[in-house]
Design a protein around this motif. Structure first.
Motif, PDB file in Angstrom:
ATOM      1  N   VAL A   1       0.834  -1.200   0.000  1.00 54.62           N
ATOM      2  CA  VAL A   1       0.000   0.000   0.000  1.00 54.62           C
ATOM      3  C   VAL A   1       0.866   1.245   0.000  1.00 54.62           C
ATOM      4  CG1 VAL A   1      -1.969   1.170   1.060  1.00 54.62           C
ATOM      5  CG2 VAL A   1      -1.606  -1.259   1.482  1.00 54.62           C
ATOM      6  N   THR A   2       0.614   2.112  -0.946  1.00 58.19           N
ATOM      7  CA  THR A   2       1.189   3.456  -0.943  1.00 58.19           C
ATOM      8  C   THR A   2       0.078   4.418  -0.554  1.00 58.19           C
ATOM      9  OG1 THR A   2       2.816   2.957  -2.650  1.00 58.19           O
ATOM     10  CG2 THR A   2       2.221   5.264  -2.387  1.00 58.19           C
ATOM     11  N   ALA A   3       0.406   5.444   0.206  1.00 58.73           N
ATOM     12  CA  ALA A   3      -0.583   6.448   0.577  1.00 58.73           C
ATOM     13  C   ALA A   3      -0.420   7.684  -0.295  1.00 58.73           C
ATOM     14  CB  ALA A   3      -0.440   6.832   2.047  1.00 58.73           C
ATOM     15  N   SER A   4      -1.522   8.341  -0.545  1.00 53.83           N
ATOM     16  CA  SER A   4      -1.496   9.627  -1.241  1.00 53.83           C
ATOM     17  C   SER A   4      -2.117  10.671  -0.326  1.00 53.83           C
ATOM     18  CB  SER A   4      -2.288   9.549  -2.547  1.00 53.83           C
ATOM     19  OG  SER A   4      -2.444  10.842  -3.108  1.00 53.83           O
ATOM     20  N   ILE A   5      -1.439  11.795  -0.164  1.00 54.28           N
ATOM     21  CA  ILE A   5      -2.027  12.896   0.608  1.00 54.28           C
ATOM     22  C   ILE A   5      -2.486  13.998  -0.356  1.00 54.28           C
ATOM     23  CG2 ILE A   5      -0.680  12.354   2.655  1.00 54.28           C
ATOM     24  CD1 ILE A   5       1.087  14.794   2.011  1.00 54.28           C
ATOM     25  N   SER A   6      -2.745  13.586  -1.589  1.00 57.92           N
ATOM     26  CA  SER A   6      -3.174  14.524  -2.637  1.00 57.92           C
ATOM     27  C   SER A   6      -4.675  14.765  -2.559  1.00 57.92           C
ATOM     28  CB  SER A   6      -2.852  13.945  -4.014  1.00 57.92           C
ATOM     29  OG  SER A   6      -1.494  13.582  -4.092  1.00 57.92           O
ATOM     30  N   PRO A   7      -5.085  15.988  -2.951  1.00 58.80           N
ATOM     31  CA  PRO A   7      -4.219  17.107  -3.274  1.00 58.80           C
ATOM     32  C   PRO A   7      -3.846  17.895  -2.030  1.00 58.80           C
ATOM     33  CG  PRO A   7      -6.489  17.757  -3.619  1.00 58.80           C
ATOM     34  CD  PRO A   7      -6.523  16.327  -3.148  1.00 58.80           C
ATOM     35  N   VAL A   8      -2.671  18.476  -2.043  1.00 64.76           N
ATOM     36  CA  VAL A   8      -2.299  19.423  -0.998  1.00 64.76           C
ATOM     37  C   VAL A   8      -2.871  20.775  -1.396  1.00 64.76           C
ATOM     38  CG1 VAL A   8      -0.393  20.622   0.125  1.00 64.76           C
ATOM     39  CG2 VAL A   8      -0.221  18.163  -0.354  1.00 64.76           C
ATOM     40  N   ILE A   9      -3.728  21.318  -0.542  1.00 64.62           N
ATOM     41  CA  ILE A   9      -4.406  22.585  -0.835  1.00 64.62           C
ATOM     42  C   ILE A   9      -3.845  23.657   0.088  1.00 64.62           C
ATOM     43  CG2 ILE A   9      -6.620  23.777  -0.999  1.00 64.62           C
ATOM     44  CD1 ILE A   9      -7.957  21.038  -1.229  1.00 64.62           C
ATOM     45  N   PRO A  10      -3.200  24.669  -0.443  1.00 68.93           N
ATOM     46  CA  PRO A  10      -2.595  25.705   0.404  1.00 68.93           C
ATOM     47  C   PRO A  10      -3.638  26.408   1.262  1.00 68.93           C
ATOM     48  CG  PRO A  10      -2.668  26.402  -1.909  1.00 68.93           C
ATOM     49  CD  PRO A  10      -3.026  24.949  -1.886  1.00 68.93           C
ATOM     50  N   ALA A  11      -3.266  26.638   2.522  1.00 69.85           N
ATOM     51  CA  ALA A  11      -4.100  27.329   3.510  1.00 69.85           C
ATOM     52  C   ALA A  11      -5.353  26.546   3.885  1.00 69.85           C
ATOM     53  CB  ALA A  11      -4.486  28.732   3.036  1.00 69.85           C
ATOM     54  N   ILE A  12      -5.481  25.299   3.383  1.00 74.34           N
ATOM     55  CA  ILE A  12      -6.596  24.427   3.782  1.00 74.34           C
ATOM     56  C   ILE A  12      -6.048  23.139   4.384  1.00 74.34           C
ATOM     57  CG2 ILE A  12      -8.657  23.171   3.051  1.00 74.34           C
ATOM     58  CD1 ILE A  12      -9.068  26.109   2.800  1.00 74.34           C
ATOM     59  N   THR A  13      -5.180  22.438   3.666  1.00 71.13           N
ATOM     60  CA  THR A  13      -4.639  21.174   4.182  1.00 71.13           C
ATOM     61  C   THR A  13      -3.118  21.159   4.273  1.00 71.13           C
ATOM     62  OG1 THR A  13      -4.455  20.105   2.000  1.00 71.13           O
ATOM     63  CG2 THR A  13      -6.579  19.928   3.144  1.00 71.13           C
ATOM     64  N   ASP A  14      -2.433  22.178   3.757  1.00 74.65           N
ATOM     65  CA  ASP A  14      -0.968  22.099   3.719  1.00 74.65           C
ATOM     66  C   ASP A  14      -0.331  22.077   5.105  1.00 74.65           C
ATOM     67  OD1 ASP A  14      -1.696  24.767   4.143  1.00 74.65           O
ATOM     68  OD2 ASP A  14       0.124  25.532   3.203  1.00 74.65           O
ATOM     69  N   HIS A  15      -1.036  22.570   6.117  1.00 73.74           N
ATOM     70  CA  HIS A  15      -0.476  22.532   7.464  1.00 73.74           C
ATOM     71  C   HIS A  15      -0.414  21.111   8.022  1.00 73.74           C
ATOM     72  CE1 HIS A  15      -4.833  22.435   8.170  1.00 73.74           C
ATOM     73  NE2 HIS A  15      -4.569  21.965   9.372  1.00 73.74           N
ATOM     74  N   GLU A  16      -1.048  20.161   7.343  1.00 67.69           N
ATOM     75  CA  GLU A  16      -1.100  18.778   7.821  1.00 67.69           C
ATOM     76  C   GLU A  16      -0.053  17.871   7.172  1.00 67.69           C
ATOM     77  OE1 GLU A  16      -5.078  17.045   8.752  1.00 67.69           O
ATOM     78  OE2 GLU A  16      -5.820  18.573   7.365  1.00 67.69           O
TER      79      GLU A  16
END
Length: 355
Positions: A227-242
């Motif tokens: 299993v590979t994980a994807s944290i996509s999409p990275v959304i600036p100012a919404i999810t990028d802090h995670e």
């Protein structure tokens, strides 16, 4: 703006690239329906049977790691507002907005069509990707079971496959996946975009809770399924802090690697995403779009091969540097998994195999 609970898009939006008709107000009762009768009932999911003549889609894109794919469904009930596949609904003269997540198409003949493809003389074996356009384990798979039928055929023929999903419903097929994994014939990518349930509820409203996805990674890994994980999409100012927390959590769950892509907003996705920002994050909508445009060469979207998956500029470089550091800290090495193709055997026809 009225927001429909349990749906991602705040509106249907407009698309005229494929002659999608637009209804103009003309004074009939439909124009006054909500004022007279109160709020209209919640939109229910509709599924239409689609009967294609072929099922394999082939591509030669230089920045996509597969050459052929299957999509058992068109449209996706998960309702992810960022989904780059939304514009494909315009081919049906339907909106990439709410129509995309409520008016779905299922292909019940998919496994039969695939059997015919795999039976052709000279068929060249290459991993078949599933989940490249819409999720093969979206809620309607529970009843239609088209993805499972495809997997049963792949098990029979020992054919390799990549599967991308954001649903723990994939665990219902763990018996088939474990069978393929024993021969190096399957790899799964599971998407975890945010650990915050409040963000996930609006970003991808009908996808499973983030913890259920992490648990699915653990269950798959424990069963010997890579299993590979994807944290996509990275959304600036919404999810990028995670970014750092996401990478750490998927690694702890058993993911063999992790990847990311900055948010992409092709065609009709951009106005739908802006409307979503205005509805759910009005305090930072302008900031989010400014950063996205900075990463996309001054546009809402960059369609160019290579850069569309990475982004460019200072913000993209910062996200990339943080991701690389977090991945290294989590002990993920990124060894590329190569699926076997030498075990393939064509499907049995009317005459059974002698050996």
């Amino acid at each position: 703006m009225a927001i429909e609970k349990g749906r991602g898009a705040t509106q249907n939006g407009e698309s005229h690239r494929f002659n999608l008709p637009r209804r103009e107000a003309d004074g009939d009762w439909l124009d006054m329906a909500e004022a007279l009768d109160g709020p209209l009932p919640r939109t229910r999911t509709q599924v239409t049977v689609e009967r294609p003549r072929t099922i394999l889609t082939r591509n030669t894109s230089p920045d996509i790691g597969f050459s052929q794919s299957i999509n058992a469904y068109h449209g996706c009930e998960h309702g992810c507002i960022y989904c780059f596949a939304r514009p494909s609904h315009a081919y049906h003269d339907l909106s990439p907005g709410l129509d995309f997540e409520t008016k779905l198409f299922a292909k019940p003949d998919a496994a039969t069509l695939l059997r015919a493809e795999l039976s052709k003389r000279g068929y060249a074996v290459a991993p078949i990707a599933m989940g490249t356009n819409t999720d093969p384990y979206q809620p309607i798979e529970k009843d239609w079971r088209i993805t499972r039928q495809i997997l049963e055929l792949l098990v029979e023929t020992r054919h390799p496959t990549f599967i991308t999903t954001k649903s723990d419903r994939i665990l219902r097929d763990i018996d088939l996946l474990a069978d393929l994994a024993r021969d190096g014939l399957v790899a799964v990518m599971l998407s975890v975009t945010s650990l915050d349930p409040a963000i996930a509820r609006t970003l991808e409203p009908r996808a499973p809770h983030p913890q259920r996805r992490l648990d699915a990674i653990r269950t798959l890994a424990d069963a010997g399924i890579p299993v590979t994980a994807s944290i996509s999409p990275v959304i600036p100012a919404i999810t990028d802090h995670e970014i750092e927390a996401l990478v750490a959590r998927v690694a702890q769950a058993g993911a063999r690697d992790v990847l990311y892509i900055p948010v992409r907003l092709p065609h009709e996705v951009a106005p739908l995403f802006r409307a979503w920002l205005d509805a759910h994050y009005p305090d930072r909508a302008g900031k989010v779009m400014t950063i996205i445009r900075d990463m996309r060469g001054g546009r809402d979207n960059d369609p160019n091969f290579g850069t569309r998956m990475r982004g460019q500029g200072v913000w993209a470089d910062l996200i990339r540097a943080r991701f690389i550091k977090a991945r290294r800290r989590a002990g993920l090495d990124g060894d590329r998994l190569i699926l076997r193709t030498d075990l393939f055997r064509p499907p049995e026809g009317a005459q059974m195999r002698l050996l």
